[in-house]
Design an enzyme around this catalytic site. Structure first.
Site, short mmCIF file in Angstrom:
data_model
loop_
_atom_site.label_atom_id
_atom_site.label_comp_id
_atom_site.label_asym_id
_atom_site.label_seq_id
_atom_site.Cartn_x
_atom_site.Cartn_y
_atom_site.Cartn_z
N GLN A 167 15.48 51.35 60.15
CA GLN A 167 15.46 51.93 61.67
C GLN A 167 15.44 50.60 62.44
O GLN A 167 16.10 50.61 63.49
CB GLN A 167 14.62 52.85 61.83
N GLN A 235 2.87 33.10 43.96
CA GLN A 235 4.26 33.50 44.11
C GLN A 235 4.21 35.10 43.42
O GLN A 235 4.71 35.96 44.10
CB GLN A 235 5.24 32.78 43.36
N HIS A 238 3.09 38.37 45.29
CA HIS A 238 3.93 38.60 46.31
C HIS A 238 4.40 40.17 45.96
O HIS A 238 4.82 40.80 46.69
CB HIS A 238 5.26 37.77 46.70
N GLU A 301 14.28 29.77 44.63
CA GLU A 301 13.90 29.78 46.13
C GLU A 301 12.82 28.55 46.29
O GLU A 301 13.26 27.82 47.35
CB GLU A 301 12.96 31.21 46.45
N HIS A 302 11.92 28.40 45.57
CA HIS A 302 11.03 27.25 45.62
C HIS A 302 11.16 26.43 44.32
O HIS A 302 11.12 27.11 43.35
CB HIS A 302 9.66 27.70 45.62
N ASP A 335 4.48 27.58 52.87
CA ASP A 335 4.58 28.92 53.11
C ASP A 335 3.83 28.98 54.51
O ASP A 335 4.13 30.00 55.07
CB ASP A 335 3.46 29.41 52.13
N HIS A 394 55.19 30.55 67.19
CA HIS A 394 54.35 29.40 67.01
C HIS A 394 55.27 28.18 67.37
O HIS A 394 54.86 27.37 68.26
CB HIS A 394 53.54 29.20 65.98
#
Length: 406
Positions: A167, A235, A238, A301-302, A335, A394
């Site tokens: 939302q 990691q 998470h 990602e890392h 981080d 054109h």
């Protein structure tokens, strides 16, 4: 060694689509209802100045000092990036043209507020936008903690809205009576937030579709096993779907890290999430060349390089969100406070883009300005190419300037 594929969740997609459609149709009333259902509160009003001051007052002195220091480091890094974002002018070969780097007008920054509220994400998303010159920055964060409110304020948010989920994404994408529409939405979130970003892309721009956290460590026998284990667990805690990979050049490294992992897991106050993620961890023993090949294929990602030849290895790594070179370059520093951004591509997207930066908030716009002499040098070329493509109007647009065709 493989990457777990992202499989579409049709039920989630439908639920998110319904929420977005409802917010578009009913605006603030719909946002209120979903916020009450999912977060147990109502209201689409931005936090008032007194509420922000109260957040500052409730924070202990050390946390406030730490947030300010982290903000300063992140801002210094962002300002260094801006030095590369220069407008340019090209003159020559009969042309006058160039690019102008202009900030977009408005941005929405989503800051997670679930199991682990992330004030660091407020710093990482808002500061680069402000440094880039974005004039209007909305932060949406569900159930904001004082630390998150303070971080967003220190970073330079224009307004802080205590709403989250699909939302919030819909409200920022389409606007409501209380919530202004933005031009771009950035920041990490859960599966509902990510799916909402995917569905509103095109109405607004987005940074990326971030999934569960990822870490790959390439290590040889010079690495400290306890530090490798600690970084993997950082990691893994998470998300149960976090993906971690350990690529070692020695069997003994794997054995030592495994022993350290079990000891460190038992010391965590809550081991459920980390243990669930670590069960799915992947390990491999290969030579250095193969390790680099694996990293470039996975595009994590890392990516940590804990090896004697980390610098040489880094020069060959081409696909990652953020790179950490050497044993002292702990991913956890990225981080929070080293400077580089922690909002990073996952799911293999590191193969074609890096982390959030000031560049995400700048529009590269080109311009062309020619006098008659310069134009006459290139108009015949444009006319011929237009006829090659069969676009007569054109060609006539070019020819009219050359011959004043009827």
């Amino acid at each position: 060694m493989t990457r777990k594929p992202r499989l579409p969740d049709r039920a989630l997609q439908t639920q998110v689509r319904d929420i977005i459609d409802d917010v578009r149709a009913r605006g603030d009333a719909a946002v209120d209802e979903y916020t009450l259902r999912f977060d147990g509160r109502k209201g689409t009003d931005a936090l008032k100045p007194q509420e922000i001051r109260d957040a500052f007052s409730s924070l202990d002195r050390q946390t406030l000092t730490d947030l300010k220091e982290a903000a300063a480091r992140i801002e210094a890094f962002a300002r260094s990036q801006m030095q590369a974002a220069e407008s340019l002018r090209l003159s020559g070969s009969g042309t006058g043209s160039g690019t102008t780097m202009l900030p977009i007008n408005s941005v929405g920054c989503y800051v997670p507020g679930g199991r682990y509220p992330l004030p660091s994400s407020a710093l990482m998303s808002v500061i680069p936008a402000r440094v880039a010159g974005v004039a209007d920055i909305t932060v949406c964060t569900p159930k904001p903690t004082p630390a998150t409110v303070v971080a967003a304020s220190l970073a330079g948010a224009t307004r802080i809205l205590p709403i989250g989920g699909a939302q919030a994404i819909a409200a920022m994408a389409y606007g409501t009576a209380d919530i202004p529409r933005v031009e771009k939405i950035v920041g990490p979130g859960n599966a509902y937030v990510t799916e909402a970003k995917r569905q509103v892309f095109g109405e607004v721009d987005i940074d990326m579709l971030a999934g569960p956290s990822e870490l790959m460590i390439i290590a040889d026998n010079s690495a400290e096993p306890s530090c490798i284990a600690a970084d993997l667990l950082a990691q893994a805690e998470h998300d149960e779907d976090a993906q971690v990979w350990l690529v070692a050049t020695d069997d003994e490294v794997i054995s030592e890290v495994t022993r350290c992992l079990e000891r460190q897991l038992t010391a965590l106050p809550d081991t459920r999430v980390a243990r669930s993620a670590m069960v799915k961890a992947q390990v491999s023993v290969v030579d250095t060349d193969s390790a680099v090949t694996i990293a470039n294929r996975i595009a994590p990602e890392h990516l940590e390089l804990q090896a004697r030849n980390a610098e040489a290895m880094a020069a060959r790594c081409r696909a990652y969100g953020s790179l950490f070179i050497g044993a002292w370059s702990a991913e956890v520093l990225g981080d929070y406070c080293a400077g580089p951004n922690h909002i990073l591509p996952t799911g293999g997207a590191g193969a074609y883009r890096g982390g959030l930066s000031v560049m995400d908030f700048l529009a590269v716009r080109t311009w062309l300005r020619l006098d008659e002499r310069q134009a006459r040098e290139v108009l015949p070329l444009a006319e011929r190419l237009a006829r090659v493509e069969g676009l007569d109007a054109h060609a006539k647009a070019a020819g009219r300037r050359l011959r004043q065709d009827p």
